[in-house]
Design a protein around this motif. Structure first.
Motif, short mmCIF file in Angstrom:
data_model
loop_
_atom_site.label_atom_id
_atom_site.label_comp_id
_atom_site.label_asym_id
_atom_site.label_seq_id
_atom_site.Cartn_x
_atom_site.Cartn_y
_atom_site.Cartn_z
N ILE A 96 -18.57 21.32 15.45
CA ILE A 96 -19.83 20.97 16.12
C ILE A 96 -19.62 19.73 16.97
N LEU A 97 -19.95 19.82 18.23
CA LEU A 97 -19.95 18.66 19.11
C LEU A 97 -21.37 18.13 19.19
N LEU A 98 -21.56 16.88 18.77
CA LEU A 98 -22.89 16.28 18.74
C LEU A 98 -22.98 15.21 19.82
N VAL A 99 -23.87 15.43 20.79
CA VAL A 99 -24.07 14.49 21.89
C VAL A 99 -25.38 13.75 21.65
N ALA A 100 -25.33 12.41 21.65
CA ALA A 100 -26.51 11.60 21.35
C ALA A 100 -26.65 10.48 22.37
N THR A 101 -27.82 9.87 22.39
CA THR A 101 -28.07 8.75 23.30
C THR A 101 -27.82 7.40 22.63
N LYS A 102 -27.63 7.41 21.30
CA LYS A 102 -27.35 6.17 20.57
C LYS A 102 -26.59 6.53 19.31
N THR A 103 -25.86 5.57 18.78
CA THR A 103 -25.06 5.83 17.59
C THR A 103 -25.95 5.88 16.35
N ALA A 207 -27.32 18.79 20.93
CA ALA A 207 -27.82 17.69 21.77
C ALA A 207 -28.98 17.03 21.05
N GLU A 208 -28.80 15.76 20.68
CA GLU A 208 -29.82 15.04 19.92
C GLU A 208 -30.79 14.36 20.86
N GLN A 209 -31.96 14.91 20.98
CA GLN A 209 -33.03 14.42 21.83
C GLN A 209 -32.92 14.98 23.25
N LEU A 228 -30.63 22.16 21.17
CA LEU A 228 -31.36 20.90 21.39
C LEU A 228 -32.19 20.58 20.16
N ARG A 229 -32.06 19.36 19.64
CA ARG A 229 -32.98 18.92 18.58
C ARG A 229 -33.89 17.83 19.15
N ALA A 230 -35.17 18.11 19.13
CA ALA A 230 -36.17 17.18 19.65
C ALA A 230 -36.79 16.44 18.46
N GLN A 231 -36.49 15.15 18.34
CA GLN A 231 -37.08 14.37 17.25
C GLN A 231 -38.57 14.15 17.47
N THR A 274 -33.80 25.57 20.13
CA THR A 274 -34.37 24.23 20.05
C THR A 274 -34.88 24.00 18.65
N ILE A 275 -34.64 22.81 18.13
CA ILE A 275 -35.08 22.43 16.78
C ILE A 275 -36.11 21.33 16.90
N ALA A 276 -37.22 21.49 16.18
CA ALA A 276 -38.23 20.44 16.04
C ALA A 276 -38.27 20.02 14.58
#
Length: 488
Positions: A96-103, A207-209, A228-231, A274-276
Motif C-alpha cells: 500500500i502506498l499512502l500519500v498524505a499532507t502531513k506526517t 490518499a489521505e484527505q 481516497l479517505r476523507a477525514q 472513497t472512505i468516510a
C-alpha cells in the motif's frame, strides 16, 4: 473474498467463501484467471508464511470437492489447486502506498492520530505500507519523525512547506481551484510519488484527505487503483467556519466552500473508492458525488483500552476541554462553553474546576477555570477521575478526543453533534448536553451517581470494541481496497 468465522469444530478451521471477482490488469504480466466463476465454500486450517521480498501471506490447506480456481491479485496469487484433501490456498498481503499532507508523527491532532492508528493496524495485519508525506523542517525534526515511524512503514519525507497564503490566493483565483488544495499541492510530493511507483510495485494507493488526492495522480496515470479517505467533508467545514468570520471573509469562505464541494465531487468520482469516517459524512459525499461514486463508511481505528494519566488535576470533579487556537470553530465552542455553560456548572458545583488545554495565555479570569498549554503527553489531559467535555458543534469528522477519553476510562459529556458523529447514545456512551442547563445537569448527575460514571465508561469501551477496533477497521479497509482493485 470474505472470510467467515463460523469455523467447523475440530482444529483451527475457517469457512471461506469465494465470490466472483473481476481484477483489473494494471501492469504487464498481471492477468485474471478463473477456472470456475461460481461462488464456492471451502474449509481451511490456517498458518502463515512469507519471504523477504513480499509481505507475509496466509496459507491454508483446504478440503473441497469443487473444481480448482486460481486468482491473481496484486503482488501475489490466490491459488486453489488439487483434489480431495490436497487443496492449497494462499492470500498475499498488500503493498500500500499512502500519500498524505502531513506526517502521522507526532500525533498532535486528530488527523495525525487517525493516520498513525491506521498505519499501525495495517502493519499488524501484515500489510506493507509505504508513506509519502511532506515535512517542514522549520517546525519538525525530520530525523526524529523518521525514527518514530521506523518499523511501522517505509518512509519518504520530501522536505516541503505549504505554499504561502497570498501566493495561494492568487493562484486559486486564476485556476478556480480551492485555495486549500493549492496550498497542499506540492511539486516535491508529486515527484516523490512518481519516483517511488517507478521503483516499486503497489497494489493500491491510499490518499489521505482530499488535499492529498492531487499528489496521487501519477499513480492513477500508471493504472494503480487509488482509494481516497476523507477525514472530513471539507466543503461542510468551510461553510461552518464562515459563520465565525467578518462579513468580507464570510463571503470568501462560502465561495471557497462551493469550489470545494465541486472539487470533492470530482475527487470521489475519479477515485476507485472513497472512505468516510462516519456514516453521516459518507451520506454527504454520496450526495455531492452522485450515484457513480463508490463511497464507503469505515470508522477511525482506536485501541480499546489505555491507561489514564496519573497526575491529578484540581477540582471535584476536574473537567477537561482540549482546545485549538488555530481552528476557529473549536476555539469559539470553547469560549462559548467558558462564558455561558461553565458559570452555571460552577454555580451548582462550586468544587468543580475546568481545565482548558491548548490555550495557555488567556486574559480570561472566569472563576473555577485553569488554562494550560497543549499537553506534552496525552495522559496529562486525560487524568484519572476527570470528566471530558466536548462542546464542539462542527458537523463533520470524528472527535478523536472522545475516543481517547473512552479508551482511558473517562466519562464524556458532549454536544449533540459529537454524539451524532460517533453514533453515541445519551446515557449509554456519553451524556449529551446542548446548552448551559444541560451541561450543568449532566455534571451534577455524574458527581452524584458513581454508577452512571461506570456505565458510561463501560459503554464507551464497548463502542470502541464494536466500531473502532483496529482489527475490524483494517478488515473493512481491506475490503474497500479489494473493491478498488477489482473495479473494471
Amino acid at each position: 473474498m470474505p472470510l467467515e468465522e463460523n469455523a467447523p469444530s475440530g482444529g483451527d478451521r475457517q469457512a471461506i467463501e469465494f465470490s466472483t471477482l473481476s481484477m483489473r490488469p494494471r501492469r504487464p504480466g498481471f492477468e485474471n484467471r478463473f477456472l470456475d466463476r461460481r461462488p464456492r465454500r471451502l474449509t481451511a486450517s490456517a498458518n502463515s508464511d512469507g519471504d523477504r521480498d513480499r509481505p507475509p501471506s496466509r496459507s491454508r490447506t483446504l478440503t473441497s470437492d469443487f473444481n480448482p480456481v486460481t486468482l491473481l491479485i496484486g503482488s501475489g496469487t490466490v491459488t486453489v489447486t488439487g483434489t480431495g484433501s490436497g487443496w492449497e490456498y494462499n492470500t498475499p498481503r498488500m503493498r500500500i502506498l499512502l500519500v498524505a499532507t502531513k506526517t502521522p508523527w507526532p500525533p498532535i491532532d486528530g488527523g495525525r492520530l487517525v493516520l498513525l492508528n491506521t498505519i499501525d493496524g495495517l502493519r499488524d495485519a501484515g500489510h506493507r505500507v509505504t508513506l509519502i508525506a511532506p515535512v517542514d523542517g522549520r517546525f519538525l525534526d525530520v530525523e526524529l519523525v523518521r525514527q518514530n515511524l521506523e518499523g511501522r512503514c517505509e518512509v519518504h519525507l520530501p522536505p516541503a512547506a505549504t505554499r504561502g497564503a497570498i501566493r495561494s490566493l492568487v493562484q486559486a483565483e486564476v485556476s478556480r481551484t480551492p485555495v486549500t488544495i493549492i496550498r497542499h499541492s506540492l511539486e516535491r510530493v508529486h515527484r516523490t510519488v512518481e519516483r517511488v511507483i517507478a521503483d516499486e510495485q503497489f497494489d493500491v494507493v491510499h490518499a489521505e484527505q482530499q488535499q492529498a488526492f492531487a499528489g496521487s495522480q501519477p499513480a492513477r496515470r500508471a493504472g494503480i487503483p487509488v482509494v481516497l479517505r476523507a477525514q472530513n467533508v471539507e466543503s461542510a467545514l468551510w461553510t461552518f467556519a464562515s459563520r465565525y468570520r467578518s462579513a468580507f471573509l464570510k463571503a470568501f469562505f462560502r465561495r471557497e466552500a462551493a469550489k470545494l464541494a465541486a472539487w470533492e465531487s470530482e475527487c470521489c468520482r475519479q477515485a476507485d473508492a472513497t472512505i468516510a469516517l462516519t456514516r453521516f459524512d459518507a451520506c454527504a459525499l454520496r450526495k455531492l458525488a452522485g450515484p457513480k461514486a463508490r463511497v464507503e463508511n469505515v470508522e477511525a481505528p482506536f485501541v480499546g483500552q489505555l491507561e489514564a494519566g496519573r497526575t491529578s488535576l484540581e477540582g471535584d470533579p476536574a473537567v477537561v476541554i482540549l482546545a485549538s487556537r488555530k481552528w476557529l470553530p473549536n476555539r469559539d465552542a470553547v469560549w462559548r462553553f467558558v462564558g455561558e455553560a461553565w458559570p452555571r456548572v460552577h454555580q451548582v458545583l462550586p468544587s468543580a474546576r475546568l481545565h482548558v488545554f491548548g490555550i495557555s495565555k488567556s486574559v480570561d479570569r472566569s472563576p473555577g477555570v485553569s488554562w494550560h498549554p497543549a499537553p506534552e503527553k496525552s495522559t496529562d489531559a486525560f487524568p484519572s477521575g476527570a470528566v471530558v467535555a466536548i462542546p464542539s458543534r462542527h458537523p463533520t469528522g470524528v472527535p478523536m478526543k472522545c475516543l481517547e477519553a473512552w479508551a482511558r476510562g473517562l466519562p464524556v459529556v458532549g454536544s449533540p453533534e459529537a454524539a451524532e458523529q460517533l453514533e453515541a447514545e445519551d446515557g449509554r456512551e456519553m451524556l449529551v448536553a446542548s446548552g448551559s442547563e444541560h451541561f450543568a445537569r449532566a455534571m451534577v448527575m455524574l458527581h452524584e451517581n458513581p454508577g452512571l460514571k461506570d456505565r458510561l465508561i463501560d459503554g464507551g469501551r464497548e463502542a470502541l470494541k464494536q466500531r473502532h477496533d483496529p482489527a475490524k477497521v483494517v478488515a473493512k479497509l481491506e475490503n474497500v481496497y479489494h473493491q478498488a482493485m477489482s473495479k473494471p
